[in-house]
Scaffold this motif. Sequence first.
Motif, PDB file in Angstrom:
ATOM      1  N   TYR A  42      77.404  34.265   6.030  1.00  0.00           N
ATOM      2  CA  TYR A  42      77.714  32.754   5.391  1.00  0.00           C
ATOM      3  C   TYR A  42      79.046  32.107   5.527  1.00  0.00           C
ATOM      4  N   GLU A  43      79.950  33.116   5.594  1.00  0.00           N
ATOM      5  CA  GLU A  43      81.529  32.758   5.563  1.00  0.00           C
ATOM      6  C   GLU A  43      81.865  32.434   7.164  1.00  0.00           C
ATOM      7  N   ALA A  44      81.344  33.325   7.942  1.00  0.00           N
ATOM      8  CA  ALA A  44      81.721  32.977   9.500  1.00  0.00           C
ATOM      9  C   ALA A  44      80.661  32.383  10.270  1.00  0.00           C
ATOM     10  N   THR A  45      80.632  30.963   9.819  1.00  0.00           N
ATOM     11  CA  THR A  45      79.721  30.100  10.402  1.00  0.00           C
ATOM     12  C   THR A  45      80.033  30.004  11.985  1.00  0.00           C
ATOM     13  N   HIS A  46      81.126  29.952  12.258  1.00  0.00           N
ATOM     14  CA  HIS A  46      81.375  29.717  13.667  1.00  0.00           C
ATOM     15  C   HIS A  46      81.167  30.878  14.971  1.00  0.00           C
ATOM     16  N   ALA A  47      81.189  32.007  14.198  1.00  0.00           N
ATOM     17  CA  ALA A  47      81.082  33.266  15.076  1.00  0.00           C
ATOM     18  C   ALA A  47      80.200  34.197  14.437  1.00  0.00           C
ATOM     19  N   PRO A  48      78.861  33.931  14.149  1.00  0.00           N
ATOM     20  CA  PRO A  48      77.993  34.942  13.292  1.00  0.00           C
ATOM     21  C   PRO A  48      77.666  36.303  13.686  1.00  0.00           C
ATOM     22  N   SER A  49      77.497  36.281  15.354  1.00  0.00           N
ATOM     23  CA  SER A  49      77.302  37.671  15.857  1.00  0.00           C
ATOM     24  C   SER A  49      78.472  38.607  15.722  1.00  0.00           C
ATOM     25  N   LEU A  50      79.702  37.978  15.865  1.00  0.00           N
ATOM     26  CA  LEU A  50      80.740  38.629  15.807  1.00  0.00           C
ATOM     27  C   LEU A  50      81.084  39.301  14.738  1.00  0.00           C
ATOM     28  N   ALA A  51      80.790  38.529  13.220  1.00  0.00           N
ATOM     29  CA  ALA A  51      80.920  38.723  12.008  1.00  0.00           C
ATOM     30  C   ALA A  51      80.068  39.774  11.649  1.00  0.00           C
ATOM     31  N   GLY A  52      78.771  39.708  12.028  1.00  0.00           N
ATOM     32  CA  GLY A  52      77.804  40.668  11.944  1.00  0.00           C
ATOM     33  C   GLY A  52      77.907  41.856  12.251  1.00  0.00           C
ATOM     34  N   ALA A  53      78.652  42.068  13.588  1.00  0.00           N
ATOM     35  CA  ALA A  53      79.086  43.183  14.208  1.00  0.00           C
ATOM     36  C   ALA A  53      80.220  43.910  13.344  1.00  0.00           C
ATOM     37  N   PHE A  54      81.325  42.954  13.110  1.00  0.00           N
ATOM     38  CA  PHE A  54      82.323  43.502  12.126  1.00  0.00           C
ATOM     39  C   PHE A  54      81.868  44.120  10.908  1.00  0.00           C
ATOM     40  N   ALA A  55      81.118  43.361  10.178  1.00  0.00           N
ATOM     41  CA  ALA A  55      80.687  43.845   9.076  1.00  0.00           C
ATOM     42  C   ALA A  55      79.864  45.169   9.032  1.00  0.00           C
TER      43      ALA A  55
END
Length: 111
Positions: A42-55
């Motif tokens: 929800y916080e990383a709307t511009h790069a959701p795939s990258l954010a999901g991978a990092f999380a």
Amino acid sequence: MLTGRPLLAPAAGHTVATLVLVPPQGLSAFGVGATLITRVLYEATHAPSLAGAFATSALNAGAAPGPVPGGAVIDGGLGHRSPGWVCALLVTFALAALGGVRRGGRERQSV
């Protein structure tokens, strides 16, 4: 987890108590991970795939070293119930660190 593991540690030798206490522990562990990853997305709307991978990577990196102190206390002769106490101690430290981070964040915002 903070309350469940200390309850599980002394009850681990009893089948019924273990069967009652283990499922909520697993559900809470998976629920926390999924909730944190969702929050990051929800916080990383511009790069959701990258954010999901990092999380996901961050959660895995945090979970990987957890069994080491649990195994160390068993190997040190404290018994098979002692990892529950180690887990409770680690969760307490994590919550204390989170409290410090939140307090520090509020102080910076007020300046």
